[in-house]
Structure formats: structure tokens, C-alpha cells
Design an enzyme around this catalytic site. Structure first.
Site, short mmCIF file in Angstrom:
data_model
loop_
_atom_site.label_atom_id
_atom_site.label_comp_id
_atom_site.label_asym_id
_atom_site.label_seq_id
_atom_site.Cartn_x
_atom_site.Cartn_y
_atom_site.Cartn_z
N LYS A 212 0.81 -1.22 0.00
CA LYS A 212 0.00 0.00 0.00
C LYS A 212 0.85 1.27 0.00
CE LYS A 212 -4.38 -1.73 1.79
NZ LYS A 212 -5.39 -1.69 2.89
N ARG A 246 -3.41 -9.62 5.49
CA ARG A 246 -3.93 -9.77 4.12
C ARG A 246 -2.82 -9.33 3.17
NH1 ARG A 246 -6.39 -6.43 0.35
NH2 ARG A 246 -7.98 -7.41 -0.96
#
Length: 267
Positions: A212, A246
Site C-alpha cells: 500500500k 492480508r
């Protein structure tokens, strides 16, 4: 935490990301066909994934909303194929009740809702009636925090209340601090560093930081060069007793989880 026919407790487990989208920020277009999705699922399972998270709509910054039927057409054949070929829980990454209903009918065991049941008023009932589990992520339309960590806790508490009011059992609920959603770089770093403060809510925590922008901005790196940064956050997650991470890169993150658990005596 119960997901499908499996119980997850005391360790940190791997949720492998399977984006069947043409435009996800780091792997869009790679696994759009059922055969490609199955091959990648098989690899993730061999690498140590404990659950597969299937996403049919990109939620990258500036994403384009797609119709429910298009999202359903992307995810349902993949979920059905995974459940037919592998004995592993499957999650559907969606915030839309129609997609969630189609996903659980196809065999999904968990709904991973980036809006924490607040986008679609029918979502909680769909999950409750299906018997599926849910992951409630922190998100909001504004970034006007008065006391950042407490506001995140309060927002998540609202999502939990919606879930419980619909009849979703406690052992089928987990929460996600929502790294990368409605937060600045500094706030993303802060919530990751203070994950243990979410324990006050009494539910397992999933951390999703893989590739991210928090990592890209911190290290000034593009999405395909953020593995090491992701691994650091995975180590943090284990130390702070998160139930799931995740991730895109399953094998490397699995090794980081196992090594960290051995070091701290949490196996």
C-alpha cells in the site's frame, strides 16, 4: 474466529489476495480468467495461505464504481471453482449486499467489507442470514478526526453494533483498522504502530498493508517494490497478536510470520 468449517485462534494467519479485476493497483489484469485465478490460488495455498480473499472491484484511490452484475460475473465463477477444487475458506471482498449474496450462494465463507456494513444497509442482514463471517474495516467519507485513535475505535464500534443487531455471532466477526482508507500517511503509520489499542473492542484484528501507499510513500517505492516494507508490517502484526494479515506475497509473509512467532514464543 470461525470461518467456514475452520476455526482460527492464537496465531497469525495468512489471507491471500486474489484480485480478479483489470485495474487493481498492483496486480490488475493478472488473474481475470478462472484458470489463471485457480493457478494462483493453488500457488498461494502451497505457499501457506489460510484463506483466499477474492475481489471483483478495485478499491484503489480514485477507483471507479462498477455495476453489481459486472462484479458478480467476475467473482462468482472464481469462488465456485475454488470451493470445488480446494478445501480452503474463501472471502469475498465487497461492500455491496447483492454481490455478497451472490458470493455466499457460490460458497464464500466470509464477507470482507471495506465500509464496515455502513455503505449498504442490507449487507448485515445478508451476512447474518447466510451464516457467513465478516471482516469490518474502518472507513469514513471524511478525514475530520478530533482524536484519531479513539475516533477509529468509535467508528469500528458502530460497525460492530450493526453486525450484532443483525444477529451476526461474535465468533464470526473480526475488524480491520483500514490502513490506506480515509487516513493520511502519518495516521496510517500511527494506527499500524498502535494496533493493540483496538483490543478494547474485543474482536480479532486483520491488518491489510500489502504494497500500500503507506509503504510506497515511506520508502519512495512503486507498488512492485514494496515487499520488504510489507514484511515489516507483518512482523508488527504478529507482535501485536493480529489474527490475520492480508497479503499479495504469501510465501514471504508466511515465513516472516513463522519466524516472528518462533522468536516471541507464539506458535
Amino acid at each position: 474466529m470461525i470461518i467456514g468449517n475452520k476455526t482460527f485462534i492464537d496465531n497469525t494467519y495468512i489471507m491471500g489476495i486474489l484480485n480478479v479485476t483489470p485495474d487493481s493497483f498492483s496486480d490488475g489484469g493478472n488473474y481475470c480468467s478462472v484458470s489463471d485465478a485457480l493457478r494462483h490460488t493453488e500457488k498461494m495455498i502451497a505457499d501457506g495461505a489460510d484463506i483466499i480473499d477474492v475481489g471483483g472491484e478495485s478499491t484503489r484511490p480514485g477507483y471507479t464504481l462498477i455495476p453489481d452484475d459486472e462484479e458478480i460475473s467476475r467473482v462468482v465463477p472464481v469462488i465456485e471453482a475454488i470451493k470445488k477444487n480446494f478445501d480452503i475458506p474463501v472471502s469475498s471482498d465487497t461492500y455491496k449486499s447483492a454481490v455478497a449474496k451472490a458470493a455466499v450462494d457460490a460458497g464464500a465463507d466470509l464477507i470482507n467489507d471495506i465500509w464496515g456494513l455502513k455503505y449498504d444497509s442490507l449487507m448485515a442482514d445478508v451476512i447474518a442470514k447466510s451464516g457467513a463471517s465478516c471482516c469490518l474495516m474502518h472507513n469514513r467519507h471524511d478525514t475530520c478526526y478530533t482524536s484519531f485513535i479513539q475516533n477509529v475505535i468509535d467508528d469500528l464500534s458502530e460497525s460492530i453494533s450493526i453486525a450484532k443487531a443483525a444477529g451476526i455471532p461474535d465468533d464470526r466477526i473480526m475488524i480491520d483498522p483500514g490502513v490506506g482508507f480515509s487516513k493520511s500517511l502519518e495516521q496510517n503509520l500511527e494506527i499500524t504502530n498502535r494496533l493493540e489499542e483496538l483490543d478494547v473492542l474485543g474482536y480479532p484484528v486483520l491488518l491489510g498493508t500489502s504494497r500500500k501507499s503507506m509503504i510506497g510513500l515511506s520508502l519512495d517505492l512503486p507498488a512492485d517494490q514494496r515487499l520488504e516494507g510489507t514484511l515489516v508490517t507483518t512482523v508488527f502484526a504478529v507482535q501485536k497478536k493480529c489474527l490475520f494479515v492480508r497479503v499479495h506475497d504469501v510465501a514471504e509473509n508466511k515465513r516472516a510470520v513463522v519466524m516472528t512467532q518462533k522468536l516471541i514464543g507464539r506458535e
